[in-house]
Motif scaffolding. Structure first.
Motif, PDB file in Angstrom:
ATOM      1  N   ASN A  23       1.303  -1.224   0.391  1.00 22.27           N
ATOM      2  CA  ASN A  23      -0.141   0.407  -0.380  1.00 22.27           C
ATOM      3  C   ASN A  23       0.892   1.104  -0.248  1.00 22.27           C
ATOM      4  OD1 ASN A  23       0.709  -0.205   2.416  1.00 22.27           O
ATOM      5  ND2 ASN A  23      -0.906  -0.403   3.763  1.00 22.27           N
ATOM      6  N   PHE A  24       2.475   1.570   0.071  1.00 21.48           N
ATOM      7  CA  PHE A  24       3.509   2.444  -0.037  1.00 21.48           C
ATOM      8  C   PHE A  24       4.721   1.382  -0.489  1.00 21.48           C
ATOM      9  CE2 PHE A  24       6.237   4.660   1.582  1.00 21.48           C
ATOM     10  CZ  PHE A  24       6.026   6.216   0.855  1.00 21.48           C
ATOM     11  N   PRO A  25       4.448   1.580  -1.183  1.00 22.95           N
ATOM     12  CA  PRO A  25       3.807   2.577  -2.718  1.00 22.95           C
ATOM     13  C   PRO A  25       2.898   1.847  -2.732  1.00 22.95           C
ATOM     14  CG  PRO A  25       5.443   1.350  -4.048  1.00 22.95           C
ATOM     15  CD  PRO A  25       6.036   1.756  -2.081  1.00 22.95           C
ATOM     16  N   ARG A  26       1.783   2.097  -3.528  1.00 18.74           N
ATOM     17  CA  ARG A  26       0.567   1.517  -4.162  1.00 18.74           C
ATOM     18  C   ARG A  26       1.021   0.744  -5.669  1.00 18.74           C
ATOM     19  NH1 ARG A  26      -4.555   1.896  -2.248  1.00 18.74           N
ATOM     20  NH2 ARG A  26      -4.297   3.377  -0.764  1.00 18.74           N
ATOM     21  N   CYS A  27       1.333  -0.625  -4.770  1.00 13.66           N
ATOM     22  CA  CYS A  27       2.101  -1.505  -6.563  1.00 13.66           C
ATOM     23  C   CYS A  27       1.863  -3.097  -6.326  1.00 13.66           C
ATOM     24  CB  CYS A  27       3.746  -1.433  -6.275  1.00 13.66           C
ATOM     25  SG  CYS A  27       4.373   0.571  -6.545  1.00 13.66           S
ATOM     26  N   THR A  28       1.798  -4.070  -7.001  1.00 10.95           N
ATOM     27  CA  THR A  28       1.863  -4.988  -6.866  1.00 10.95           C
ATOM     28  C   THR A  28       2.861  -5.818  -7.840  1.00 10.95           C
ATOM     29  OG1 THR A  28      -0.533  -5.111  -7.630  1.00 10.95           O
ATOM     30  CG2 THR A  28       0.553  -7.237  -8.063  1.00 10.95           C
ATOM     31  N   TYR A  29       4.152  -6.430  -7.117  1.00 11.90           N
ATOM     32  CA  TYR A  29       5.148  -7.319  -6.980  1.00 11.90           C
ATOM     33  C   TYR A  29       5.102  -8.590  -7.999  1.00 11.90           C
ATOM     34  CZ  TYR A  29       6.607  -2.955  -5.288  1.00 11.90           C
ATOM     35  OH  TYR A  29       8.036  -1.370  -4.916  1.00 11.90           O
ATOM     36  N   TYR A  30       5.463  -9.289  -9.001  1.00  8.44           N
ATOM     37  CA  TYR A  30       5.481 -10.628  -9.111  1.00  8.44           C
ATOM     38  C   TYR A  30       7.080 -11.048  -9.006  1.00  8.44           C
ATOM     39  CZ  TYR A  30       0.622 -10.369 -10.626  1.00  8.44           C
ATOM     40  OH  TYR A  30      -0.802 -10.035 -10.027  1.00  8.44           O
ATOM     41  N   PHE A  31       6.998 -11.920  -8.234  1.00 12.76           N
ATOM     42  CA  PHE A  31       8.110 -12.232  -8.034  1.00 12.76           C
ATOM     43  C   PHE A  31       8.663 -13.778  -8.474  1.00 12.76           C
ATOM     44  CE2 PHE A  31       8.576  -9.096  -4.905  1.00 12.76           C
ATOM     45  CZ  PHE A  31       9.353  -9.181  -5.443  1.00 12.76           C
ATOM     46  N   GLY A  32       9.526 -14.701  -9.393  1.00 13.99           N
ATOM     47  CA  GLY A  32       9.407 -16.169 -10.026  1.00 13.99           C
ATOM     48  C   GLY A  32      10.146 -16.465 -11.267  1.00 13.99           C
ATOM     49  N   PRO A  33       9.937 -16.872 -11.935  1.00 13.84           N
ATOM     50  CA  PRO A  33       8.308 -18.136 -11.797  1.00 13.84           C
ATOM     51  C   PRO A  33       9.206 -18.755 -11.227  1.00 13.84           C
ATOM     52  CG  PRO A  33       9.593 -18.245 -14.016  1.00 13.84           C
ATOM     53  CD  PRO A  33       9.378 -17.249 -13.122  1.00 13.84           C
ATOM     54  N   PHE A  34       8.319 -19.905 -10.640  1.00 11.90           N
ATOM     55  CA  PHE A  34       8.881 -21.454  -9.678  1.00 11.90           C
ATOM     56  C   PHE A  34       8.166 -22.944  -9.938  1.00 11.90           C
ATOM     57  CE2 PHE A  34       9.090 -17.605  -6.762  1.00 11.90           C
ATOM     58  CZ  PHE A  34      10.362 -17.649  -6.159  1.00 11.90           C
ATOM     59  N   ASP A  35       8.936 -24.161 -10.466  1.00 12.12           N
ATOM     60  CA  ASP A  35       8.033 -25.029 -10.210  1.00 12.12           C
ATOM     61  C   ASP A  35       7.520 -25.437  -9.267  1.00 12.12           C
ATOM     62  OD1 ASP A  35       9.736 -25.047 -12.550  1.00 12.12           O
ATOM     63  OD2 ASP A  35      11.473 -26.017 -11.695  1.00 12.12           O
ATOM     64  N   SER A  36       7.160 -24.838  -7.979  1.00 13.87           N
ATOM     65  CA  SER A  36       6.597 -25.440  -7.304  1.00 13.87           C
ATOM     66  C   SER A  36       5.531 -24.204  -6.524  1.00 13.87           C
ATOM     67  CB  SER A  36       6.717 -26.395  -6.195  1.00 13.87           C
ATOM     68  OG  SER A  36       7.777 -26.009  -5.340  1.00 13.87           O
ATOM     69  N   ASP A  37       5.371 -24.296  -5.461  1.00 11.72           N
ATOM     70  CA  ASP A  37       4.282 -23.542  -4.503  1.00 11.72           C
ATOM     71  C   ASP A  37       5.612 -23.468  -3.351  1.00 11.72           C
ATOM     72  OD1 ASP A  37       3.594 -26.592  -3.713  1.00 11.72           O
ATOM     73  OD2 ASP A  37       1.526 -25.154  -2.848  1.00 11.72           O
ATOM     74  N   LYS A  38       5.566 -24.851  -3.385  1.00 13.17           N
ATOM     75  CA  LYS A  38       6.927 -24.376  -1.533  1.00 13.17           C
ATOM     76  C   LYS A  38       8.036 -24.050  -2.451  1.00 13.17           C
ATOM     77  CE  LYS A  38       5.240 -29.606  -0.398  1.00 13.17           C
ATOM     78  NZ  LYS A  38       3.930 -29.448  -1.187  1.00 13.17           N
ATOM     79  N   GLU A  39       8.142 -24.152  -3.117  1.00  8.56           N
ATOM     80  CA  GLU A  39       9.789 -23.343  -4.022  1.00  8.56           C
ATOM     81  C   GLU A  39       8.866 -21.936  -3.967  1.00  8.56           C
ATOM     82  OE1 GLU A  39      12.787 -22.785  -7.723  1.00  8.56           O
ATOM     83  OE2 GLU A  39      11.207 -24.009  -7.688  1.00  8.56           O
ATOM     84  N   ALA A  40       7.774 -21.479  -4.310  1.00 11.34           N
ATOM     85  CA  ALA A  40       7.510 -19.884  -4.154  1.00 11.34           C
ATOM     86  C   ALA A  40       7.718 -19.306  -2.555  1.00 11.34           C
ATOM     87  CB  ALA A  40       6.535 -19.830  -4.570  1.00 11.34           C
ATOM     88  N   LEU A  41       7.090 -20.054  -1.864  1.00 11.58           N
ATOM     89  CA  LEU A  41       7.252 -19.862  -0.436  1.00 11.58           C
ATOM     90  C   LEU A  41       8.671 -19.837  -0.115  1.00 11.58           C
ATOM     91  CD1 LEU A  41       5.343 -19.706   2.414  1.00 11.58           C
ATOM     92  CD2 LEU A  41       5.286 -22.130   2.068  1.00 11.58           C
ATOM     93  N   ILE A  42       9.336 -20.652  -0.050  1.00  9.13           N
ATOM     94  CA  ILE A  42      10.784 -20.624   0.493  1.00  9.13           C
ATOM     95  C   ILE A  42      11.520 -19.136   0.355  1.00  9.13           C
ATOM     96  CG2 ILE A  42      13.433 -21.471   0.312  1.00  9.13           C
ATOM     97  CD1 ILE A  42      11.857 -24.466   0.138  1.00  9.13           C
ATOM     98  N   HIS A  43      11.238 -18.788  -1.028  1.00 10.85           N
ATOM     99  CA  HIS A  43      11.712 -17.518  -1.151  1.00 10.85           C
ATOM    100  C   HIS A  43      11.106 -16.733  -0.675  1.00 10.85           C
ATOM    101  CE1 HIS A  43      13.890 -20.366  -4.115  1.00 10.85           C
ATOM    102  NE2 HIS A  43      15.135 -19.431  -3.750  1.00 10.85           N
ATOM    103  N   THR A  44      10.077 -16.594  -0.418  1.00  9.74           N
ATOM    104  CA  THR A  44       9.119 -15.093   0.063  1.00  9.74           C
ATOM    105  C   THR A  44       9.388 -14.403   1.228  1.00  9.74           C
ATOM    106  OG1 THR A  44       7.407 -16.012  -0.637  1.00  9.74           O
ATOM    107  CG2 THR A  44       6.736 -14.657   0.525  1.00  9.74           C
ATOM    108  N   PRO A  45      10.523 -14.756   2.178  1.00  7.57           N
ATOM    109  CA  PRO A  45      10.547 -14.269   3.146  1.00  7.57           C
ATOM    110  C   PRO A  45      12.078 -12.569   2.712  1.00  7.57           C
ATOM    111  CG  PRO A  45      10.717 -16.234   4.203  1.00  7.57           C
ATOM    112  CD  PRO A  45      10.183 -16.285   2.712  1.00  7.57           C
ATOM    113  N   GLY A  46      13.240 -13.862   1.412  1.00 11.36           N
ATOM    114  CA  GLY A  46      13.821 -12.716   0.982  1.00 11.36           C
ATOM    115  C   GLY A  46      13.008 -11.164   0.513  1.00 11.36           C
ATOM    116  N   TYR A  47      11.987 -11.451   0.082  1.00 10.70           N
ATOM    117  CA  TYR A  47      11.271 -10.419  -1.455  1.00 10.70           C
ATOM    118  C   TYR A  47      11.105  -9.266  -1.060  1.00 10.70           C
ATOM    119  CZ  TYR A  47      11.955 -13.952  -5.463  1.00 10.70           C
ATOM    120  OH  TYR A  47      12.291 -14.977  -6.103  1.00 10.70           O
ATOM    121  N   ILE A  48      10.169  -9.953   0.995  1.00  9.04           N
ATOM    122  CA  ILE A  48       9.697  -9.081   1.974  1.00  9.04           C
ATOM    123  C   ILE A  48      10.285  -7.922   2.302  1.00  9.04           C
ATOM    124  CG2 ILE A  48       7.953  -8.855   3.735  1.00  9.04           C
ATOM    125  CD1 ILE A  48       6.900 -11.572   3.077  1.00  9.04           C
TER     126      ILE A  48
END
Length: 84
Positions: A23-48
């Motif tokens: 909501n600050f800034p008002r943006c939508t970010y996409y990170f990926g692509p990943f082969d599985s939802d588990k792989e995406a979940l593992i990387h999420t904390p770094g993006y945050i």
């Protein structure tokens, strides 16, 4: 009778992405692509962590199958396109 829908051909082709909406800034970010939802979940904390270190305030995080046409979408601007 099955309550689960079978994935369509296009859904099977789609990779997993982390969608972070701030909501600050008002943006939508996409990170990926990943082969599985588990792989995406593992990387999420770094993006945050990266977004928060830049001062972003988080609104929501969703891990989903999709094919974003843009990696960053901010209010009224086009930032970065995904290569075709």
């Amino acid at each position: 009778m099955s309550l689960l829908a079978q994935p369509t051909h296009s859904q099977r082709q789609e990779k997993w992405w982390v969608e972070i909406i701030t909501n600050f800034p008002r943006c939508t970010y996409y990170f990926g692509p990943f082969d599985s939802d588990k792989e995406a979940l593992i990387h999420t904390p770094g993006y945050i962590e990266d977004l928060e270190s830049e001062g972003a305030k988080r609104l929501s995080i969703i891990i989903k199958r999709c094919q974003p046409s843009q990696l960053t979408i901010c209010e009224g601007e086009v930032s970065e396109r995904v290569a075709d």
